[in-house]
Design an enzyme around this catalytic site. Structure first.
Site, PDB file in Angstrom:
ATOM      1  N   TYR A 169       0.822  -1.194   0.191  1.00  0.00           N
ATOM      2  CA  TYR A 169       0.192  -0.072   0.037  1.00  0.00           C
ATOM      3  C   TYR A 169       0.827   1.204   0.056  1.00  0.00           C
ATOM      4  O   TYR A 169       1.641   1.459   0.764  1.00  0.00           O
ATOM      5  CB  TYR A 169      -1.069  -0.034   1.093  1.00  0.00           C
ATOM      6  CG  TYR A 169      -1.754   1.314   1.263  1.00  0.00           C
ATOM      7  CD1 TYR A 169      -2.106   1.668   0.263  1.00  0.00           C
ATOM      8  CD2 TYR A 169      -2.105   1.631   2.640  1.00  0.00           C
ATOM      9  CE1 TYR A 169      -3.146   2.925   0.207  1.00  0.00           C
ATOM     10  CE2 TYR A 169      -2.894   2.770   2.711  1.00  0.00           C
ATOM     11  CZ  TYR A 169      -3.395   3.356   1.496  1.00  0.00           C
ATOM     12  OH  TYR A 169      -4.307   4.417   1.703  1.00  0.00           O
ATOM     13  N   CYS A 170       0.599   2.427  -0.944  1.00  0.00           N
ATOM     14  CA  CYS A 170       1.224   3.457  -1.150  1.00  0.00           C
ATOM     15  C   CYS A 170       2.978   3.253  -1.144  1.00  0.00           C
ATOM     16  O   CYS A 170       3.203   2.365  -1.946  1.00  0.00           O
ATOM     17  CB  CYS A 170       0.862   4.299   0.336  1.00  0.00           C
ATOM     18  SG  CYS A 170       1.459   5.958   0.000  1.00  0.00           S
ATOM     19  N   LEU A 171       3.609   3.840  -0.433  1.00  0.00           N
ATOM     20  CA  LEU A 171       5.078   3.770  -0.353  1.00  0.00           C
ATOM     21  C   LEU A 171       5.369   2.120  -0.082  1.00  0.00           C
ATOM     22  O   LEU A 171       6.556   1.601  -0.678  1.00  0.00           O
ATOM     23  CB  LEU A 171       5.522   4.671   0.873  1.00  0.00           C
ATOM     24  CG  LEU A 171       7.328   4.436   0.836  1.00  0.00           C
ATOM     25  CD1 LEU A 171       7.705   4.723  -0.203  1.00  0.00           C
ATOM     26  CD2 LEU A 171       7.454   5.371   1.901  1.00  0.00           C
ATOM     27  N   LEU A 189      -1.361  -1.102  -4.146  1.00  0.00           N
ATOM     28  CA  LEU A 189      -2.781  -0.128  -3.796  1.00  0.00           C
ATOM     29  C   LEU A 189      -2.146   1.249  -3.747  1.00  0.00           C
ATOM     30  O   LEU A 189      -1.321   1.461  -2.745  1.00  0.00           O
ATOM     31  CB  LEU A 189      -3.186  -0.526  -2.517  1.00  0.00           C
ATOM     32  CG  LEU A 189      -3.483  -2.139  -2.192  1.00  0.00           C
ATOM     33  CD1 LEU A 189      -4.041  -2.519  -0.902  1.00  0.00           C
ATOM     34  CD2 LEU A 189      -4.667  -2.547  -3.078  1.00  0.00           C
TER      35      LEU A 189
END
Length: 577
Positions: A308-310, A336
């Site tokens: 997710y993200c980073l 994501l």
């Protein structure tokens, strides 16, 4: 060390100290970077008489249009619900009456004048032009009639009805918030949410801990589970439990209830002692150590990695390194709201130039990390109406206490970023785009996206200000995966991911590109892909289920290894402050 070298280091330390002091008053924005952009605009404008004439012509043209619009019958219509000009909302019927009608029209045309004329100065660097446009919008927001008591009819009516009691309450809220800004201890209002009580309550236990992260294995809730486990890698700019919020919207609980064996990485909140922690440490001590531990618990089973993200960017880098080295332990990769190409990473790039990065690096060098408060200003300015002026109007002028939900409670539970890691992340990924262009090294050798051959599932929220969906979509440009399923979901960076089944108003688009198919540009993809109502979690579970093997008896919970002592979920690192 030579005397000259010691002198150089002393002077550099003075720079770091000075910039750290500056950052407290400039919201960590480099004054030099701002002045370079403003100077570029002013100098090119001063040297362009034709542009100046066009600027004035546009001003008088829009003024004429304002007068014309003012006398039209439709001008008394306050506008459709949700009318937006520079983020301002003019919903109240009184915006159709004088003097508020004139204020609304003038403000709307002022926004148009700035965007259409004032920032279109030939010769400017594109980056500076975008920054000047952004800076002007922030100034326009400051003077928006929506944001001031005597120019907002709704606020005037509200104040009259309450006989000024709203301003008294708002003044008290403002005093409390200023005390917190000045680091005066002042208790926050109780949100009613507490980690381990009604947040992050999915049952499980910590089975591994190192100096950087814990691994949580969740207890099965079904008599049989799929063969291939799921490992979730969140971003360390946030606490992991955004993916395990309340029981009704927990992604972890949803996966467990669907019969998946789920593992979660919970990152340590770093302090000064972690200042030398590197981006490669997050790959090796994070993702790769986690894969090793999952393999011990579920041997001879390939792993679905979810980032997710980073954490998604990190997972893609780890997957590339593993594929490069012939390590085939991954079954699939899910990303994501995660970017691999940062060349068009949206308005966040306005805060990531060479001058700004040097300024931030000096601040981080002085304190060893960048904390959430120092990162917050940039994110707030990207959504200034919602995160700054909306709060100003609601909290301080209406005197209303904000309703806090579980997502907002999580958002207030802040984390930090180690200085060395954050510097490399911003400079090598955001600024230089080294990963996408094959220059980023893991274990001394480059990693490239095209080395990833496992099926990939990508989710991008449509209104994401942190990871714009068109930037996330660019994974297709260098992908050599067997298939790439791309989902564009309704919502922002967080709410678009926390999109549980049954949530009213959710919708998404989904399509799969198989190996060998021609590239489809994002605009064409958007118009050719139909909208589906509901939660994308449902299609994602079907996608995981299709490559997760048969169901069998759940594996035993892993025995604890690593530093410290065993404990139940949510673990210990999540409580780090």
């Amino acid at each position: 060390m030579t005397l000259d070298r010691r002198k150089t280091l002393t002077f550099q330390a003075l720079d770091s100290l000075w910039h750290a002091m500056q950052g407290r008053w400039t919201m960590n924005f480099s004054p030099v970077a701002t002045q370079l952009a403003v100077g570029d605009w002013l100098l090119h404008l001063a040297n362009s008489p034709g542009t100046q004439a066009d600027l004035w012509a546009g001003f008088f043209g829009l003024t004429t249009e304002a007068v014309t619009e003012r006398v039209r019958p439709r001008a008394k219509d306050p506008g459709a619900k949700g009318d937006l000009e520079c983020g301002c909302r003019f919903d109240d019927p009184l915006w159709g009456e004088e003097p508020f009608l004139s204020l609304r029209v003038l403000y709307r045309l002022g926004c148009r004048w700035w965007e259409e004329y004032a920032t279109d100065v030939p010769g400017m660097k594109p980056r500076h032009k975008a920054f000047i446009s952004f800076l002007g919008r922030q100034m326009l927001e400051l003077y928006s009639p929506c944001n001031h008591l005597f120019t907002n009819p709704e606020l005037l009516r509200h104040t009259s009805e309450e006989k000024g009691a709203n301003l008294v309450r708002g003044g008290r809220f403002l005093a409390e918030d200023l005390m917190r800004v000045c680091r005066v201890p002042f208790p926050l209002p109780d949100s009613g949410f507490q980690v381990g009580k009604n947040l992050a309550v999915t049952k499980g236990r910590v089975i591994y801990r190192n100096r950087l992260m814990e691994i949580i294995q969740y207890s099965p809730s079904t008599p049989e589970v799929f063969e291939n486990p799921v490992l979730i890698v969140p971003a360390w700019i946030m606490k992991y439990y955004i993916l395990d919020l309340s029981p009704h919207n927990s992604m972890v609980k949803h996966l467990v209830d669907q019969g998946h064996t789920v593992f979660m990485v919970s990152w340590k909140n770093p302090g000064y002692e972690d200042r030398e922690t590197d981006l490669e440490d997050y790959i090796e001590l994070g993702v790769m150590d986690a894969v090793e531990k999952v393999e011990e618990v579920v041997p001879e089973r390939k792993v679905h990695v979810v980032g997710y993200c980073l954490g998604g960017t990190l997972s893609a880098m780890a997957a590339s390194a593993m594929a490069r080295d012939g390590d085939d332990r991954l079954k699939s990769l899910t990303m994501l709201a995660a970017q691999t190409d940062f060349s068009e990473a949206g308005e966040l790039m306005l805060f990531i130039g060479h001058a700004q990065l040097s300024f931030l690096e000096d601040i981080m060098q002085f304190q060893g990390y960048l904390d959430a408060g120092q990162m917050a200003a940039a994110f707030q300015m990207l959504r200034s109406y919602d995160l700054i002026w909306g709060k100003w109007v609601t909290r301080y002028l209406k005197g209303e206490q904000e309703f806090i939900n579980d997502l907002m409670a999580w958002n207030a539970d802040t984390t930090r970023m180690p200085s060395r890691m954050h510097s490399r992340y911003l400079r090598e990924l955001f600024l230089n785009n080294d990963f996408f262009e094959g220059r980023f090294r893991v274990k001394g050798r480059p990693v490239v996206v095209s080395d990833i051959h496992v099926p990939v599932f990508i989710v991008a929220p449509e209104k994401d200000h942190v990871s714009p969906w068109t930037s996330v979509y660019k994974f297709h440009l260098s992908s050599d995966a067997r298939s790439v399923t791309f989902v564009l979901t309704r919502g922002g960076h967080n709410a678009g991911i926390v999109s549980e089944p049954g949530h009213h108003g959710r919708s998404y688009r989904i399509a799969t590109a198989h190996e060998g198919q021609s590239y489809v540009p994002p605009g064409h993809w958007y118009h050719d892909t139909p909208v589906k109502d509901g939660s994308w979690w449902v299609d994602w579970h079907k996608w995981l289920m299709g490559s997760s093997g048969k169901k069998s008896t759940p594996p035993d919970m892993g025995g604890f290894t690593g530093e410290g002592e065993a404990c139940a979920a949510p673990g210990t690192y999540v409580f780090g402050t």
